[in-house]
Enzyme design. Structure first.
Site, PDB file in Angstrom:
ATOM      1  N   SER A 130       0.790  -1.167  -0.249  1.00 40.21           N
ATOM      2  CA  SER A 130      -0.066   0.080  -0.022  1.00 40.21           C
ATOM      3  C   SER A 130       0.882   1.209   0.100  1.00 40.21           C
ATOM      4  O   SER A 130       1.708   1.313   0.377  1.00 40.21           O
ATOM      5  CB  SER A 130      -0.996  -0.016   1.210  1.00 40.21           C
ATOM      6  OG  SER A 130      -1.516   1.372   1.426  1.00 40.21           O
ATOM      7  N   TYR A 154      -1.406   5.485  -4.889  1.00 43.28           N
ATOM      8  CA  TYR A 154      -2.222   6.804  -4.928  1.00 43.28           C
ATOM      9  C   TYR A 154      -1.585   7.904  -5.416  1.00 43.28           C
ATOM     10  O   TYR A 154      -0.362   8.211  -5.128  1.00 43.28           O
ATOM     11  CB  TYR A 154      -2.500   7.310  -3.479  1.00 43.28           C
ATOM     12  CG  TYR A 154      -3.345   6.318  -2.678  1.00 43.28           C
ATOM     13  CD1 TYR A 154      -4.646   5.929  -2.987  1.00 43.28           C
ATOM     14  CD2 TYR A 154      -3.348   5.675  -1.330  1.00 43.28           C
ATOM     15  CE1 TYR A 154      -5.747   5.114  -2.476  1.00 43.28           C
ATOM     16  CE2 TYR A 154      -4.277   5.103  -0.592  1.00 43.28           C
ATOM     17  CZ  TYR A 154      -5.405   4.948  -1.154  1.00 43.28           C
ATOM     18  OH  TYR A 154      -6.416   3.918  -0.543  1.00 43.28           O
ATOM     19  N   THR A 180      -5.148   3.209  -7.804  1.00 38.77           N
ATOM     20  CA  THR A 180      -6.340   3.225  -7.036  1.00 38.77           C
ATOM     21  C   THR A 180      -6.983   4.459  -7.580  1.00 38.77           C
ATOM     22  O   THR A 180      -6.673   5.867  -7.490  1.00 38.77           O
ATOM     23  CB  THR A 180      -6.057   3.170  -5.690  1.00 38.77           C
ATOM     24  OG1 THR A 180      -5.696   1.987  -5.225  1.00 38.77           O
ATOM     25  CG2 THR A 180      -7.439   3.539  -4.887  1.00 38.77           C
ATOM     26  N   LYS A 292      -7.737  -0.043 -10.367  1.00 35.94           N
ATOM     27  CA  LYS A 292      -8.332  -0.511  -9.082  1.00 35.94           C
ATOM     28  C   LYS A 292      -9.483   0.641  -8.759  1.00 35.94           C
ATOM     29  O   LYS A 292      -9.282   1.545  -8.474  1.00 35.94           O
ATOM     30  CB  LYS A 292      -7.581  -0.672  -7.704  1.00 35.94           C
ATOM     31  CG  LYS A 292      -8.214  -1.336  -6.549  1.00 35.94           C
ATOM     32  CD  LYS A 292      -7.284  -1.714  -5.621  1.00 35.94           C
ATOM     33  CE  LYS A 292      -7.871  -2.216  -4.372  1.00 35.94           C
ATOM     34  NZ  LYS A 292      -8.811  -1.170  -3.499  1.00 35.94           N
ATOM     35  N   HIS A 316     -13.544  -0.407  -2.762  1.00 36.63           N
ATOM     36  CA  HIS A 316     -12.693   0.015  -1.819  1.00 36.63           C
ATOM     37  C   HIS A 316     -13.263  -0.556  -0.492  1.00 36.63           C
ATOM     38  O   HIS A 316     -13.277  -0.149   0.612  1.00 36.63           O
ATOM     39  CB  HIS A 316     -12.782   1.590  -1.750  1.00 36.63           C
ATOM     40  CG  HIS A 316     -11.355   2.080  -1.235  1.00 36.63           C
ATOM     41  ND1 HIS A 316     -10.271   2.086  -1.901  1.00 36.63           N
ATOM     42  CD2 HIS A 316     -10.858   2.202   0.219  1.00 36.63           C
ATOM     43  CE1 HIS A 316      -9.199   2.438  -1.356  1.00 36.63           C
ATOM     44  NE2 HIS A 316      -9.397   2.438  -0.001  1.00 36.63           N
TER      45      HIS A 316
END
Length: 417
Positions: A130, A154, A180, A292, A316
């Site tokens: 992540s 991100y 994402t 995603k 999510h």
């Protein structure tokens, strides 16, 4: 001795230990798993992990979608052994299970992402690092050896930091970039709001940033001017102690940690992220790019024309929009327009039979999220391993009972919607 497969092997292990009075440390049933984790965690930590957006209708919708899909077995067609393997982007994986990217894993356990990386490597399951990790990607990659790892990105307002993340992901052996799309703004999360708790303000979940040379180069410019330090209230003193402790591994002072947390919260979301940005990401990396957060078939069509390499149907985990459509409900529609692009599913996966349902509806693989975090909270690395083993054991047995010899053979004929 004939290979029993992961299903019967896990069953036998649990039942034999039960003869000696030993029960699994990590509950098997999803509801009991969550309850056991809650008993281990502070209220704010459990709220962050378990909570969803608004009235949590989307979280419930994700689970209800799996309830509506029914598996349809065929008799006298079973196999002695099942092949759980799938192929993604030229890599042969032992199963269709990946560990989803989840931020602030230190909320569950002190070893956080590192414990998950070790568990994933031990079980041969890919782990998606992540952007909001509690341990830098390089440390997790070193713990995983040759086990595949991807990086979830991100895209914030500082393009150079974003680009630096991509370079670091390539350098530590990531085999895909997962962009994402559904968190360009932070969702409305009442559990966190009611407790006034946002972990990033306390320096949690920002290890990728604190370890990034580009992000760190921004800190001097963002330091507060002399004489503008906040008042020394008890709450701020406690927060300052936390920030000071988190800054030590990165050789950052308390003032720098405050500046880092403030800079992160000011720059990590980018509401105006658009399709044209994908061409820049493609220029930055030769790795496969997955999107995603795809739910609408038209977005899937656009992704195909833009040359992305894969899609992850996801909402999510119900953490962004209250009342959003369930991810599983949209999976067949996205698969129908994706062509040869691999489509994965995230959001609502709790059991091995859920994995079978998703594959039968067209997913190439699935991402497991909250369950492994609950295992982490209960028993650290060992807890994550038990959750993985349980999900794959049930998946293996489900295939056998459906009369299916391989994960890749699952299809629409095996479900009733």
């Amino acid at each position: 001795m004939t290979n029993m497969g992961p299903g019967r092997t896990r069953q036998t292990q649990v039942y034999v230990r039960g003869l000696g009075g030993e029960r699994p440390a990590v509950p098997v049933a999803p509801e009991r798993l969550q309850a056991a984790a809650q008993a281990k965690l502070a209220a704010a930590d459990f709220a962050y992990i378990a909570g969803g957006a608004g009235a949590e209708r989307t979280m419930r919708a994700n689970l209800a979608a799996f309830e509506r899909v029914r598996l349809l077995p065929r008799g006298l067609s079973g196999r002695r052994e099942r092949d759980l393997g799938v192929e993604l982007f030229g890599q042969s994986l032992g199963s269709p299970l990946l560990l989803a990217p989840i931020g602030v894993l230190e909320a569950a356990h002190a070893e956080a992402d590192l414990a998950v990386a070790r568990a994933a490597a031990a079980e041969g399951v890919p782990f998606i690092f992540s952007s909001q990790a509690s341990v830098p990607m390089e440390q997790c990659a070193a713990a995983m050896g040759a086990t595949p790892r991807w990086f979830q990105l991100y895209w914030g307002t500082d393009d150079e930091v974003t680009r630096s993340f991509v370079r670091r992901a390539e350098a530590c052996g990531a085999s895909a970039i997962v962009l994402t799309l559904d968190t360009t703004l932070l969702g409305w999360r009442p559990r966190d709001l009611d407790l006034g708790s946002l972990p990033f303000l306390r320096g949690r979940g920002i290890a990728q940033y604190l370890s990034d040379p580009v992000f760190r180069s921004r800190l001097d410019a963002s330091l507060p001017a002399p004489g503008t330090a906040p008042p020394r209230t008890a709450a701020l003193l406690r927060a300052g102690a936390e920030l000071r402790a988190r800054g030590r591994p990165y050789h950052l002072s308390l003032t720098q940690m405050r500046a880092a947390a403030a800079r992160f919260t000011a720059t990590y979301t980018r509401p105006d992220l658009g399709w044209d940005d994908l061409s820049r990401l493609r220029e930055w990396t030769g790795l496969p790019i997955l999107l995603k957060g795809i739910l609408h078939p038209d977005d899937a069509r656009e992704a195909v024309t833009r040359g992305v390499d894969g899609l992850i149907v996801s909402n999510h985990g119900g953490r962004q929009i209250d009342g959003e459509v369930a991810a599983l409900d949209m999976l067949p529609d996205v698969v129908a327009v994706a062509g040869d692009l691999p489509v994965l599913l995230d959001s609502g996966v709790r059991t091995g039979s859920d994995v079978a349902k998703a594959l039968a509806l067209g997913a190439r693989a699935v991402l497991l999220g909250r369950p492994y975090v609950y295992g982490l909270a209960i028993a650290g690395e060992a807890g994550v391993r038990e959750v993985i083993q349980n999900v794959l054991a049930e998946f293996d047995l489900t295939l056998g009972l459906l009369g299916v010899g391989a994960a890749r053979e699952l299809g629409a004929r095996h479900v009733v919607r």
